[in-house]
Design a protein around this motif. Structure first.
Motif, PDB file in Angstrom:
ATOM      1  N   LYS A   1     -13.128  -3.391  -4.978  1.00  0.00           N
ATOM      2  CA  LYS A   1     -13.282  -2.728  -3.681  1.00  0.00           C
ATOM      3  C   LYS A   1     -12.268  -1.598  -3.539  1.00  0.00           C
ATOM      4  O   LYS A   1     -11.085  -1.778  -3.831  1.00  0.00           O
ATOM      5  CB  LYS A   1     -13.105  -3.742  -2.541  1.00  0.00           C
ATOM      6  CG  LYS A   1     -14.182  -4.818  -2.532  1.00  0.00           C
ATOM      7  CD  LYS A   1     -14.014  -5.756  -1.351  1.00  0.00           C
ATOM      8  CE  LYS A   1     -15.119  -6.812  -1.335  1.00  0.00           C
ATOM      9  NZ  LYS A   1     -14.985  -7.735  -0.180  1.00  0.00           N
ATOM     10  N   PRO A   2     -12.705  -0.424  -3.097  1.00  0.00           N
ATOM     11  CA  PRO A   2     -11.803   0.723  -2.964  1.00  0.00           C
ATOM     12  C   PRO A   2     -10.670   0.458  -1.975  1.00  0.00           C
ATOM     13  O   PRO A   2     -10.913   0.084  -0.829  1.00  0.00           O
ATOM     14  CB  PRO A   2     -12.721   1.841  -2.467  1.00  0.00           C
ATOM     15  CG  PRO A   2     -14.096   1.423  -2.898  1.00  0.00           C
ATOM     16  CD  PRO A   2     -14.111  -0.071  -2.793  1.00  0.00           C
ATOM     17  N   LEU A   3      -9.451   0.657  -2.445  1.00  0.00           N
ATOM     18  CA  LEU A   3      -8.266   0.410  -1.642  1.00  0.00           C
ATOM     19  C   LEU A   3      -7.589   1.705  -1.214  1.00  0.00           C
ATOM     20  O   LEU A   3      -7.093   1.826  -0.097  1.00  0.00           O
ATOM     21  CB  LEU A   3      -7.280  -0.447  -2.455  1.00  0.00           C
ATOM     22  CG  LEU A   3      -5.994  -0.892  -1.791  1.00  0.00           C
ATOM     23  CD1 LEU A   3      -6.288  -1.906  -0.687  1.00  0.00           C
ATOM     24  CD2 LEU A   3      -5.052  -1.516  -2.838  1.00  0.00           C
ATOM     25  N   LEU A   4      -7.588   2.665  -2.123  1.00  0.00           N
ATOM     26  CA  LEU A   4      -6.846   3.904  -1.909  1.00  0.00           C
ATOM     27  C   LEU A   4      -7.558   5.037  -2.639  1.00  0.00           C
ATOM     28  O   LEU A   4      -8.110   4.839  -3.717  1.00  0.00           O
ATOM     29  CB  LEU A   4      -5.426   3.742  -2.457  1.00  0.00           C
ATOM     30  CG  LEU A   4      -4.411   4.847  -2.200  1.00  0.00           C
ATOM     31  CD1 LEU A   4      -4.064   4.896  -0.712  1.00  0.00           C
ATOM     32  CD2 LEU A   4      -3.153   4.600  -3.027  1.00  0.00           C
ATOM     33  N   GLY A   5      -7.543   6.224  -2.042  1.00  0.00           N
ATOM     34  CA  GLY A   5      -8.167   7.368  -2.691  1.00  0.00           C
ATOM     35  C   GLY A   5      -7.355   8.636  -2.501  1.00  0.00           C
ATOM     36  O   GLY A   5      -6.798   8.864  -1.420  1.00  0.00           O
TER      37      GLY A   5
ATOM     38  N   ILE B   1       0.816  -1.203   0.000  1.00  0.00           N
ATOM     39  CA  ILE B   1       0.000   0.000   0.000  1.00  0.00           C
ATOM     40  C   ILE B   1       0.852   1.255   0.000  1.00  0.00           C
ATOM     41  O   ILE B   1       0.489   2.270  -0.612  1.00  0.00           O
ATOM     42  CB  ILE B   1      -0.971  -0.006   1.212  1.00  0.00           C
ATOM     43  CG1 ILE B   1      -2.020   1.113   1.077  1.00  0.00           C
ATOM     44  CG2 ILE B   1      -0.206   0.081   2.511  1.00  0.00           C
ATOM     45  CD1 ILE B   1      -2.998   0.913  -0.023  1.00  0.00           C
ATOM     46  N   ASN B   2       2.015   1.215   0.651  1.00  0.00           N
ATOM     47  CA  ASN B   2       2.888   2.391   0.676  1.00  0.00           C
ATOM     48  C   ASN B   2       3.449   2.698  -0.703  1.00  0.00           C
ATOM     49  O   ASN B   2       3.609   3.867  -1.071  1.00  0.00           O
ATOM     50  CB  ASN B   2       4.016   2.190   1.688  1.00  0.00           C
ATOM     51  CG  ASN B   2       3.524   2.251   3.121  1.00  0.00           C
ATOM     52  OD1 ASN B   2       2.578   2.976   3.436  1.00  0.00           O
ATOM     53  ND2 ASN B   2       4.155   1.485   4.007  1.00  0.00           N
ATOM     54  N   GLU B   3       3.732   1.658  -1.464  1.00  0.00           N
ATOM     55  CA  GLU B   3       4.198   1.869  -2.836  1.00  0.00           C
ATOM     56  C   GLU B   3       3.120   2.546  -3.672  1.00  0.00           C
ATOM     57  O   GLU B   3       3.390   3.488  -4.432  1.00  0.00           O
ATOM     58  CB  GLU B   3       4.580   0.528  -3.474  1.00  0.00           C
ATOM     59  CG  GLU B   3       5.008   0.642  -4.933  1.00  0.00           C
ATOM     60  CD  GLU B   3       5.275  -0.708  -5.566  1.00  0.00           C
ATOM     61  OE1 GLU B   3       4.708  -0.987  -6.643  1.00  0.00           O
ATOM     62  OE2 GLU B   3       6.047  -1.493  -4.974  1.00  0.00           O
ATOM     63  N   PHE B   4       1.894   2.084  -3.512  1.00  0.00           N
ATOM     64  CA  PHE B   4       0.783   2.692  -4.243  1.00  0.00           C
ATOM     65  C   PHE B   4       0.556   4.138  -3.804  1.00  0.00           C
ATOM     66  O   PHE B   4       0.228   5.002  -4.623  1.00  0.00           O
ATOM     67  CB  PHE B   4      -0.497   1.880  -4.036  1.00  0.00           C
ATOM     68  CG  PHE B   4      -0.507   0.552  -4.734  1.00  0.00           C
ATOM     69  CD1 PHE B   4       0.136   0.382  -5.958  1.00  0.00           C
ATOM     70  CD2 PHE B   4      -1.171  -0.539  -4.184  1.00  0.00           C
ATOM     71  CE1 PHE B   4       0.109  -0.840  -6.617  1.00  0.00           C
ATOM     72  CE2 PHE B   4      -1.199  -1.768  -4.833  1.00  0.00           C
ATOM     73  CZ  PHE B   4      -0.552  -1.913  -6.046  1.00  0.00           C
ATOM     74  N   LYS B   5       0.721   4.404  -2.519  1.00  0.00           N
ATOM     75  CA  LYS B   5       0.556   5.773  -2.024  1.00  0.00           C
ATOM     76  C   LYS B   5       1.598   6.713  -2.636  1.00  0.00           C
ATOM     77  O   LYS B   5       1.285   7.836  -3.049  1.00  0.00           O
ATOM     78  CB  LYS B   5       0.654   5.806  -0.497  1.00  0.00           C
ATOM     79  CG  LYS B   5      -0.562   5.251   0.225  1.00  0.00           C
ATOM     80  CD  LYS B   5      -0.394   5.372   1.736  1.00  0.00           C
ATOM     81  CE  LYS B   5      -1.642   4.897   2.464  1.00  0.00           C
ATOM     82  NZ  LYS B   5      -1.510   5.017   3.932  1.00  0.00           N
ATOM     83  N   MET B   6       2.834   6.256  -2.685  1.00  0.00           N
ATOM     84  CA  MET B   6       3.897   7.076  -3.259  1.00  0.00           C
ATOM     85  C   MET B   6       3.653   7.316  -4.744  1.00  0.00           C
ATOM     86  O   MET B   6       3.858   8.428  -5.252  1.00  0.00           O
ATOM     87  CB  MET B   6       5.250   6.400  -3.045  1.00  0.00           C
ATOM     88  CG  MET B   6       5.709   6.366  -1.601  1.00  0.00           C
ATOM     89  SD  MET B   6       7.268   5.466  -1.388  1.00  0.00           S
ATOM     90  CE  MET B   6       8.372   6.465  -2.377  1.00  0.00           C
ATOM     91  N   PHE B   7       3.182   6.299  -5.429  1.00  0.00           N
ATOM     92  CA  PHE B   7       2.904   6.442  -6.852  1.00  0.00           C
ATOM     93  C   PHE B   7       1.728   7.382  -7.079  1.00  0.00           C
ATOM     94  O   PHE B   7       1.749   8.208  -8.005  1.00  0.00           O
ATOM     95  CB  PHE B   7       2.620   5.071  -7.466  1.00  0.00           C
ATOM     96  CG  PHE B   7       2.385   5.110  -8.947  1.00  0.00           C
ATOM     97  CD1 PHE B   7       3.375   5.548  -9.814  1.00  0.00           C
ATOM     98  CD2 PHE B   7       1.166   4.704  -9.480  1.00  0.00           C
ATOM     99  CE1 PHE B   7       3.162   5.589 -11.189  1.00  0.00           C
ATOM    100  CE2 PHE B   7       0.939   4.751 -10.847  1.00  0.00           C
ATOM    101  CZ  PHE B   7       1.942   5.181 -11.704  1.00  0.00           C
TER     102      PHE B   7
ATOM    103  N   LEU C   1      -4.758  15.219  -0.268  1.00  0.00           N
ATOM    104  CA  LEU C   1      -5.481  14.421   0.735  1.00  0.00           C
ATOM    105  C   LEU C   1      -5.526  12.980   0.256  1.00  0.00           C
ATOM    106  O   LEU C   1      -5.953  12.703  -0.865  1.00  0.00           O
ATOM    107  CB  LEU C   1      -6.890  14.972   0.905  1.00  0.00           C
ATOM    108  CG  LEU C   1      -7.854  14.243   1.839  1.00  0.00           C
ATOM    109  CD1 LEU C   1      -7.321  14.223   3.271  1.00  0.00           C
ATOM    110  CD2 LEU C   1      -9.223  14.911   1.789  1.00  0.00           C
ATOM    111  N   ILE C   2      -5.075  12.056   1.100  1.00  0.00           N
ATOM    112  CA  ILE C   2      -5.030  10.648   0.714  1.00  0.00           C
ATOM    113  C   ILE C   2      -5.597   9.790   1.839  1.00  0.00           C
ATOM    114  O   ILE C   2      -5.360  10.053   3.020  1.00  0.00           O
ATOM    115  CB  ILE C   2      -3.580  10.217   0.366  1.00  0.00           C
ATOM    116  CG1 ILE C   2      -3.548   8.793  -0.200  1.00  0.00           C
ATOM    117  CG2 ILE C   2      -2.640  10.380   1.549  1.00  0.00           C
ATOM    118  CD1 ILE C   2      -2.215   8.426  -0.848  1.00  0.00           C
ATOM    119  N   GLY C   3      -6.390   8.781   1.462  1.00  0.00           N
ATOM    120  CA  GLY C   3      -6.985   7.889   2.447  1.00  0.00           C
ATOM    121  C   GLY C   3      -6.891   6.441   2.016  1.00  0.00           C
ATOM    122  O   GLY C   3      -6.881   6.139   0.812  1.00  0.00           O
ATOM    123  N   ASP C   4      -6.840   5.539   3.000  1.00  0.00           N
ATOM    124  CA  ASP C   4      -6.724   4.104   2.714  1.00  0.00           C
ATOM    125  C   ASP C   4      -7.776   3.282   3.471  1.00  0.00           C
ATOM    126  O   ASP C   4      -7.576   2.100   3.721  1.00  0.00           O
ATOM    127  CB  ASP C   4      -5.323   3.597   3.037  1.00  0.00           C
ATOM    128  CG  ASP C   4      -4.953   3.766   4.514  1.00  0.00           C
ATOM    129  OD1 ASP C   4      -5.830   4.167   5.317  1.00  0.00           O
ATOM    130  OD2 ASP C   4      -3.785   3.515   4.868  1.00  0.00           O
TER     131      ASP C   4
END
Length: 253
Positions: free
Chosen positions: A110-114, A4-10, A125-128
């Motif tokens: 299913k929503p994973l990251l927004g 998830i951290n990789e996806f957040k950084m991307f 603004l980012i949420g998981d």
């Protein structure tokens, strides 16, 4: 298991790149075209989505993409990036800052990251689903516990009457403290950061909704469709704190 951290950084990388494109067109004289549903679109919308798509396809060629402005890619993929390059195009073309870029990531539907990104104000603004952060700082929905103290937002009052029960909505309006039209994705940003209490949209597409779900959930709120069901499967959205949300649904149902 996904990183998830990789996806957040991307996702932050995507927001930064698209934000540069969008900012370069903000409050400039650009042409506005009408899509088949009569909604507006600009070169900024298209170029921002093209850039995001290109970066995703380079980094994760096996992933799918669903965006507002172009045809879907790899629709059967396990991971799907859901894109709205400028949510609030009317605000954008009018020079108002109540717009943003929405980037959502689904896993098996299913929503994973927004992500919500406002490039003019530098608000990322980012949420998981478990937490939400604005520029690296944890945010939470407000502590309002009664409708009489609540701030209610919606994007377009005309759409309430067009798609839902206007009488029930008017009944809700009479019970809250303030009602304003600070809508589109910016309204959800205000709910997630505790500055507003209820955001309602009577009609939504998946690119409008997907990114908002992990953000509102992560901020401790509740987000459903107009009937209190899963918003990713619905065509409308109500977002609020969990206590207020129950009261809103009772009135609107």
């Amino acid at each position: 298991m996904e990183n998830i951290n990789e996806f957040k950084m991307f996702a932050k990388h995507l927001a930064d790149l698209s934000g540069s494109v969008i900012s370069s067109y903000f409050r400039t004289k650009i042409s506005v075209d009408s899509k088949s549903d009569a909604s507006p679109v600009t070169i900024a919308d298209k170029k921002a989505e093209e850039l995001i798509r290109s970066e995703i396809m380079k980094k994760y060629p096996e992933h799918g993409i669903i965006g507002e402005e172009f045809a879907p890619e790899n629709e059967d993929a396990e991971y799907q990036w859901i894109l709205d390059p400028i949510d609030g195009t009317v605000s954008f073309i009018c020079g108002a800052v109540t717009f943003g870029t929405l980037i959502g990531l689904l896993k098996n539907g299913k929503p994973l990251l927004g992500v919500f990104n406002q490039p003019i104000l530098n608000e990322f603004l980012i949420g998981d689903n478990f937490s939400a952060e604005l520029n690296g700082q944890q945010v939470n929905v407000g502590e309002c516990r009664t409708l009489s103290n609540a701030v209610l937002l919606t994007t377009d009052f005309y759409n309430i009457e067009k798609y839902q029960d206007i009488n029930k909505f008017n009944h809700l309006v009479k019970k809250v403290k303030y009602v304003r039209g600070w809508g589109d994705c910016y309204g959800y940003y205000l709910v997630a950061t505790g500055f507003a209490d209820i955001m309602i949209d009577p009609i939504m597409n998946i690119w409008d909704t997907a990114a908002l779900i992990p953000i509102i959930n992560g901020a401790g709120g509740l987000i459903t469709d107009y009937h209190g069901e899963d918003p990713i499967k619905g065509d409308s959205v109500i977002a609020a704190s969990k206590i207020i949300h129950k009261e809103v649904i009772k009135i609107l149902k």
